[in-house]
Motif scaffolding. Structure first.
Motif, PDB file in Angstrom:
ATOM      1  N   GLN A   2       0.804  -1.218   0.000  1.00 58.77           N
ATOM      2  CA  GLN A   2       0.000   0.000   0.000  1.00 58.77           C
ATOM      3  C   GLN A   2       0.839   1.271   0.000  1.00 58.77           C
ATOM      4  OE1 GLN A   2      -2.554   0.337   3.420  1.00 58.77           O
ATOM      5  NE2 GLN A   2      -0.898   0.892   4.798  1.00 58.77           N
ATOM      6  N   HIS A   3       0.225   2.354  -0.487  1.00 55.05           N
ATOM      7  CA  HIS A   3       0.795   3.700  -0.440  1.00 55.05           C
ATOM      8  C   HIS A   3      -0.305   4.658  -0.023  1.00 55.05           C
ATOM      9  CE1 HIS A   3       4.545   2.658  -2.504  1.00 55.05           C
ATOM     10  NE2 HIS A   3       3.825   1.970  -3.378  1.00 55.05           N
ATOM     11  N   HIS A   4       0.087   5.819   0.478  1.00 54.35           N
ATOM     12  CA  HIS A   4      -0.881   6.895   0.719  1.00 54.35           C
ATOM     13  C   HIS A   4      -0.168   8.232   0.576  1.00 54.35           C
ATOM     14  CE1 HIS A   4       0.569   8.210   4.729  1.00 54.35           C
ATOM     15  NE2 HIS A   4       0.907   6.949   4.882  1.00 54.35           N
ATOM     16  N   SER A   5      -0.910   9.242   0.187  1.00 60.38           N
ATOM     17  CA  SER A   5      -0.434  10.622   0.106  1.00 60.38           C
ATOM     18  C   SER A   5       0.871  10.753  -0.681  1.00 60.38           C
ATOM     19  CB  SER A   5      -0.269  11.214   1.515  1.00 60.38           C
ATOM     20  OG  SER A   5      -1.506  11.242   2.182  1.00 60.38           O
ATOM     21  N   VAL A   6       0.902  10.162  -1.869  1.00 58.69           N
ATOM     22  CA  VAL A   6       2.072  10.312  -2.725  1.00 58.69           C
ATOM     23  C   VAL A   6       1.644  10.207  -4.188  1.00 58.69           C
ATOM     24  CG1 VAL A   6       2.669   7.838  -2.727  1.00 58.69           C
ATOM     25  CG2 VAL A   6       4.464   9.537  -3.082  1.00 58.69           C
ATOM     26  N   GLU A   7       2.304  10.974  -5.043  1.00 59.34           N
ATOM     27  CA  GLU A   7       2.122  10.889  -6.487  1.00 59.34           C
ATOM     28  C   GLU A   7       3.262  10.042  -7.043  1.00 59.34           C
ATOM     29  OE1 GLU A   7      -0.507  12.645  -8.326  1.00 59.34           O
ATOM     30  OE2 GLU A   7      -1.184  12.593  -6.240  1.00 59.34           O
ATOM     31  N   GLY A  10      -3.585   8.909  -2.831  1.00 57.03           N
ATOM     32  CA  GLY A  10      -4.688   9.408  -2.015  1.00 57.03           C
ATOM     33  C   GLY A  10      -4.611   8.908  -0.587  1.00 57.03           C
ATOM     34  N   SER A  11      -5.771   8.636   0.009  1.00 60.29           N
ATOM     35  CA  SER A  11      -5.799   8.179   1.393  1.00 60.29           C
ATOM     36  C   SER A  11      -5.275   6.750   1.534  1.00 60.29           C
ATOM     37  CB  SER A  11      -7.215   8.270   1.961  1.00 60.29           C
ATOM     38  OG  SER A  11      -8.100   7.504   1.165  1.00 60.29           O
ATOM     39  N   ARG A  12      -5.386   5.949   0.427  1.00 58.69           N
ATOM     40  CA  ARG A  12      -4.839   4.589   0.469  1.00 58.69           C
ATOM     41  C   ARG A  12      -5.088   3.899  -0.866  1.00 58.69           C
ATOM     42  NH1 ARG A  12      -6.934  -0.634   2.068  1.00 58.69           N
ATOM     43  NH2 ARG A  12      -5.325  -1.954   3.034  1.00 58.69           N
ATOM     44  N   ILE A  13      -4.043   3.258  -1.385  1.00 61.88           N
ATOM     45  CA  ILE A  13      -4.196   2.419  -2.566  1.00 61.88           C
ATOM     46  C   ILE A  13      -3.301   1.197  -2.403  1.00 61.88           C
ATOM     47  CG2 ILE A  13      -2.365   3.479  -3.967  1.00 61.88           C
ATOM     48  CD1 ILE A  13      -4.290   3.189  -6.386  1.00 61.88           C
ATOM     49  N   MET A  14      -3.787   0.064  -2.848  1.00 60.04           N
ATOM     50  CA  MET A  14      -3.016  -1.178  -2.848  1.00 60.04           C
ATOM     51  C   MET A  14      -2.651  -1.495  -4.292  1.00 60.04           C
ATOM     52  SD  MET A  14      -3.197  -2.098   0.423  1.00 60.04           S
ATOM     53  CE  MET A  14      -2.737  -3.836   0.422  1.00 60.04           C
ATOM     54  N   HIS A  15      -1.398  -1.916  -4.516  1.00 58.66           N
ATOM     55  CA  HIS A  15      -1.035  -2.297  -5.883  1.00 58.66           C
ATOM     56  C   HIS A  15       0.142  -3.265  -5.872  1.00 58.66           C
ATOM     57  CE1 HIS A  15       2.596   0.364  -7.103  1.00 58.66           C
ATOM     58  NE2 HIS A  15       2.564   0.303  -5.793  1.00 58.66           N
ATOM     59  N   SER A  16       0.336  -3.919  -7.007  1.00 56.74           N
ATOM     60  CA  SER A  16       1.492  -4.786  -7.207  1.00 56.74           C
ATOM     61  C   SER A  16       2.145  -4.415  -8.531  1.00 56.74           C
ATOM     62  CB  SER A  16       1.083  -6.261  -7.214  1.00 56.74           C
ATOM     63  OG  SER A  16       0.214  -6.543  -8.301  1.00 56.74           O
ATOM     64  N   GLU A  17       3.470  -4.638  -8.612  1.00 52.74           N
ATOM     65  CA  GLU A  17       4.244  -4.339  -9.815  1.00 52.74           C
ATOM     66  C   GLU A  17       5.216  -5.478 -10.058  1.00 52.74           C
ATOM     67  OE1 GLU A  17       5.220   0.288  -9.630  1.00 52.74           O
ATOM     68  OE2 GLU A  17       5.740  -0.778  -7.789  1.00 52.74           O
ATOM     69  N   LYS A  18       5.136  -6.075 -11.251  1.00 45.89           N
ATOM     70  CA  LYS A  18       6.006  -7.216 -11.521  1.00 45.89           C
ATOM     71  C   LYS A  18       6.527  -7.180 -12.951  1.00 45.89           C
ATOM     72  CE  LYS A  18       3.970 -10.216  -8.024  1.00 45.89           C
ATOM     73  NZ  LYS A  18       3.541 -11.579  -7.654  1.00 45.89           N
ATOM     74  N   ASN A  19       7.663  -7.828 -13.150  1.00 39.78           N
ATOM     75  CA  ASN A  19       8.201  -7.995 -14.493  1.00 39.78           C
ATOM     76  C   ASN A  19       7.252  -8.900 -15.270  1.00 39.78           C
ATOM     77  OD1 ASN A  19       9.661  -8.715 -16.813  1.00 39.78           O
ATOM     78  ND2 ASN A  19      11.618  -8.765 -15.733  1.00 39.78           N
ATOM     79  N   ALA A  63      -2.715  16.121   1.230  1.00 38.59           N
ATOM     80  CA  ALA A  63      -2.557  14.746   1.691  1.00 38.59           C
ATOM     81  C   ALA A  63      -3.907  14.035   1.745  1.00 38.59           C
ATOM     82  CB  ALA A  63      -1.911  14.733   3.077  1.00 38.59           C
ATOM     83  N   GLY A  64      -3.867  12.723   1.552  1.00 40.25           N
ATOM     84  CA  GLY A  64      -5.087  11.926   1.606  1.00 40.25           C
ATOM     85  C   GLY A  64      -5.941  12.152   0.372  1.00 40.25           C
ATOM     86  N   GLY A  65      -7.250  12.116   0.542  1.00 41.44           N
ATOM     87  CA  GLY A  65      -8.143  12.352  -0.582  1.00 41.44           C
ATOM     88  C   GLY A  65      -8.385  11.118  -1.432  1.00 41.44           C
ATOM     89  N   ARG A  66      -8.865  11.345  -2.634  1.00 43.34           N
ATOM     90  CA  ARG A  66      -9.280  10.265  -3.524  1.00 43.34           C
ATOM     91  C   ARG A  66      -8.093   9.703  -4.298  1.00 43.34           C
ATOM     92  NH1 ARG A  66     -10.807  10.545  -8.887  1.00 43.34           N
ATOM     93  NH2 ARG A  66     -12.127   8.831  -9.634  1.00 43.34           N
ATOM     94  N   SER A  67      -7.999   8.385  -4.349  1.00 48.75           N
ATOM     95  CA  SER A  67      -6.968   7.720  -5.144  1.00 48.75           C
ATOM     96  C   SER A  67      -7.394   7.690  -6.603  1.00 48.75           C
ATOM     97  CB  SER A  67      -6.743   6.287  -4.651  1.00 48.75           C
ATOM     98  OG  SER A  67      -6.390   6.272  -3.288  1.00 48.75           O
ATOM     99  N   SER A  68      -6.408   7.746  -7.509  1.00 50.22           N
ATOM    100  CA  SER A  68      -6.729   7.711  -8.936  1.00 50.22           C
ATOM    101  C   SER A  68      -5.544   7.184  -9.731  1.00 50.22           C
ATOM    102  CB  SER A  68      -7.141   9.103  -9.443  1.00 50.22           C
ATOM    103  OG  SER A  68      -6.069  10.024  -9.304  1.00 50.22           O
TER     104      SER A  68
END
Length: 251
Positions: free
Chosen positions: A61-66, A99-108, A130-135
């Motif tokens: 997860q990540h939050h509050s980052v572009e 945003g406030s929270r997003i879950m993701h995965s990144e793979k080759n 900070a926070g807000g809607r993920s997109s």
């Protein structure tokens, strides 16, 4: 603010290797819980990663980052909690606003037996709020890069609303990319902060001399320098109108 140009050679960048991942970092990112302390302008993370075939980051997860992702070689398989799933490849710009929270995965995207590595540059900036809607957003800009100009790939600046390939939630920063043939030149934007990364090839930066693959340049209160390719080259250029310490809505 005093004008300054600092060249960071590829050999002097932070280097981290662990199993399937080799990471070369403009700013110390691995194990660093105070990314703002080492930021240049708005840029907190600028990693050039090589990921072995069939490997990658499981769901986290990540939050509050572009997060802006730019693939140099291979394909990246992206999946996130917003329902996006697909391949990111060279020439396709990707942005994820946590945003406030997003879950993701990144793979080759390559199978282990294929042995094809993934080389990807990932860049992090703080959002305006900070926070807000993920997109999420992505767009192929390979055609725009063919003529050797400096293409605005990602931006949150008002002036770029109708010209940037993808938007970011930071209104003080823009990422430009150029693919240059030998002899072609571009002019670096004039800004309070800038970061140049030579992703491929060899170039000459006006006033600073030759730069090779993996070299980075941190610029403060300067710009309008010409950069000319000696070989087939690819540049990633961040233009930033504010520094992190001056940003009053940090994550």
């Amino acid at each position: 603010m005093q004008a300054d140009v600092t060249v960071v050679r590829a050999a002097d960048r932070e280097h981290w290797r662990s199993g399937w991942l080799e990471s070369r970092q403009s700013f110390l990112a691995t194990g660093n819980f105070d990314l703002a302390a080492g930021a240049h302008g708005m840029l907190m993370v600028h990693n050039d990663d090589i990921v072995d075939a069939g490997e990658g980051f499981d769901t986290h997860q990540h939050h509050s980052v572009e997060i802006v992702t730019w693939v140099l070689e291979g394909t990246l398989v992206h999946q996130d909690s917003l329902g996006h799933s697909g391949l990111i490849y060279p020439g396709l710009a990707q942005r994820m606003s946590a945003g406030s929270r997003i879950m993701h995965s990144e793979k080759n995207g390559a199978l282990r037996r294929d042995g094809t590595p993934l080389r990807v540059v990932q860049m992090w900036l703080p959002p305006d709020t900070a926070g807000g809607r993920s997109s999420y957003e992505e767009l192929d800009v390979a055609t725009e890069l063919r003529d050797g100009s400096l293409v605005t790939v990602a931006s949150g600046m008002t002036r770029d609303r109708n010209t940037a390939a993808i938007g970011i939630g930071n209104s003080h920063a823009a990422l430009h990319v150029a693919r240059l043939r030998p002899g072609q030149s571009v002019t670096i934007p004039d800004a309070p902060y800038g970061h140049i990364y030579v992703a491929r090839g060899r170039v000459s930066l006006e006033g600073s001399g030759d730069l090779g693959e993996g070299d980075a340049v941190r610029m403060t209160a300067t710009g309008r320098h010409r950069i000319t390719a000696a070989t087939q080259s690819e540049l990633l250029v961040w233009e930033m109108q504010r520094g992190f310490a001056r940003h009053n809505k940090t994550p």
